[in-house]
Every structure is written in structure tokens, then in C-alpha cells.
Design an enzyme around this catalytic site. Sequence first.
Site, PDB file in Angstrom:
ATOM      1  N   GLU A 185       0.822  -1.208   0.000  1.00 54.81           N
ATOM      2  CA  GLU A 185       0.000   0.000   0.000  1.00 54.81           C
ATOM      3  C   GLU A 185       0.861   1.265   0.000  1.00 54.81           C
ATOM      4  O   GLU A 185       0.560   2.244  -0.683  1.00 54.81           O
ATOM      5  CB  GLU A 185      -0.937  -0.003   1.197  1.00 54.81           C
ATOM      6  N   HIS A 228     -11.006  -6.491   8.175  1.00 53.42           N
ATOM      7  CA  HIS A 228     -11.476  -6.324   6.800  1.00 53.42           C
ATOM      8  C   HIS A 228     -12.818  -5.602   6.718  1.00 53.42           C
ATOM      9  O   HIS A 228     -13.389  -5.511   5.633  1.00 53.42           O
ATOM     10  CB  HIS A 228     -11.628  -7.690   6.108  1.00 53.42           C
TER      11      HIS A 228
END
Length: 274
Positions: free
Chosen positions: A8, A77
Site C-alpha cells: 500500500e 477487513h
Amino acid sequence: MLDTPISEAAIIGAAVGAAFEGQIPVAEIMIMDFISIAMDQIVNHAAKSRFMSAGRTTAPLTIRTATFGGLGSGATHSQSLEAWFMHVPGLKVVMPSTPADVKGLLKASIFDPDPVVFIETAACYGIKGEVPLGDYTVPLGVADIKRPGSDLTVISYGRGVYDALQAAEQLAQDGIEAEVVDLRTLVPLDVDTILESVARTGRAVITHYATEFSGPGAEVSARINSELFGRLKAPVERLGARFRSIPAHSLEAHVYPTVDTIVAAARRTMEYSR
């Protein structure tokens, strides 16, 4: 298209650099929970570029990500972290609900001169709807009334809009007409549409999948109370996720607002006399 490793920090870092060089990159962080790894690049570089360069350098960057809340995906998540980015001057925050709005707002985000965090709701991916063809955009900072009503206003965005619409259908069976306002863009926030709707109905329920504590609904509620205090017929109701880690699978249903809790909140506002 550049097929990058799943890093990321590298994805956003490369995208910020490309934006500084005049390109208009669209970077994807598939699961929003992992966007924290790239916070320095987003918060301290992309968001501040216009201010620290006296307007000479902008970052026309779109960060497309998704929240998986409501799908039983577990604690790492399922978080809706949009409030994080609402706190950062220089960032725009978009969270659409319908297929048409996804297309229109995504295109507007890509061609916006400033960085945009574009958040999709994975729980909406199976929803179908008409999508205009051709060069279609939806301006940032403009809310949409998804259902007109006269008795109270239900304000939401993303997946919460569909819960609000179902709640409005149930309330209508008892003669309560709820107006559903889809914010679509959290920054800039369309305060005018919010206030115009609540001024007409006199009641407001705000619901979202982000945590209720310090969530986006807190800002919306504060604006309503500040501007419309003397015209409100009942206290503003605010519904969000419970302030705890998201449990997996069936227990997740006990964390988020539901159609039933929205209906119950709406009924409380209708019963309140002032």
C-alpha cells in the site's frame, strides 16, 4: 496500467509522485483497513501539496478503496474509516451508493485537481441499477434526495442508503413519510441540502456503518443542531456501528445499524413532542 506488488505504501507513494508530475493516477487499495499503511503518503504529502507549495503543486490523485463491513469479513477487513479522512484538510471524501453515482462521482474524482479518497461499499456490489452512457459525471459536494418525504429526514450514504430506503418503506405503511438524503460526498459536505430537508421535516435520523462514536454523523448532527435548534421537533437521532472491533460472521449483525433500528429511531422522533 501498472501491475504493482501488494504494498500500500508503494502504491500510494508512486501515485503521489505521478500526480506531482502532472499525471492523473487512480490508485487502488482493495480493502480499506489496509490504507493505514499509506497514511503518511496520503495525509502528509498528497493532502498538503497545494498548501505547502502556495498552490504551485497539486495532487490530482484518486484513491479507490472499499469497505467490507456487513459481509462477515472479520475485524481487519470490515472497518468503515471514512471519518479518518474527513479530518484531513486537502482531501475530498466520496462514498456513493448507486451504480450511476459510482460512475458519475468516480469520473468527477479522477478529474478533480485535488486528492480524493473514493470509498466503495462492497455490500453494494451486487446491487443493479441504470447507469447513464457516455460522458456522465456527478459533481462532488452535492447530496441527492433518494426518496422525498414530509415527516422526517433520514440521512446516510453508501450501504446505509439502502437500509434507510427499506426503513422508509416500512414507515410509510403507518403513514409516516420519511425523506432519504444520500450525502454521496462527505467532504465537501452538502450542508445546504441537509438543512433544507430537516428544516421542512423538523426531525432527523442519521445512520452509517462507521462507528457512531466520533463518526460522520456527529458532524452532521452538530450542524443540524447549530443551525436549526429552534425548528427541530425532536432531538436528532444518530445510529452507527458500535465502538468495538468487528466480530466475524453472524455476530457482525449485532454491530451495525439495521433497518429495524432505523425504524425504531424514526418512531422515537415521531413520538417526541416539543
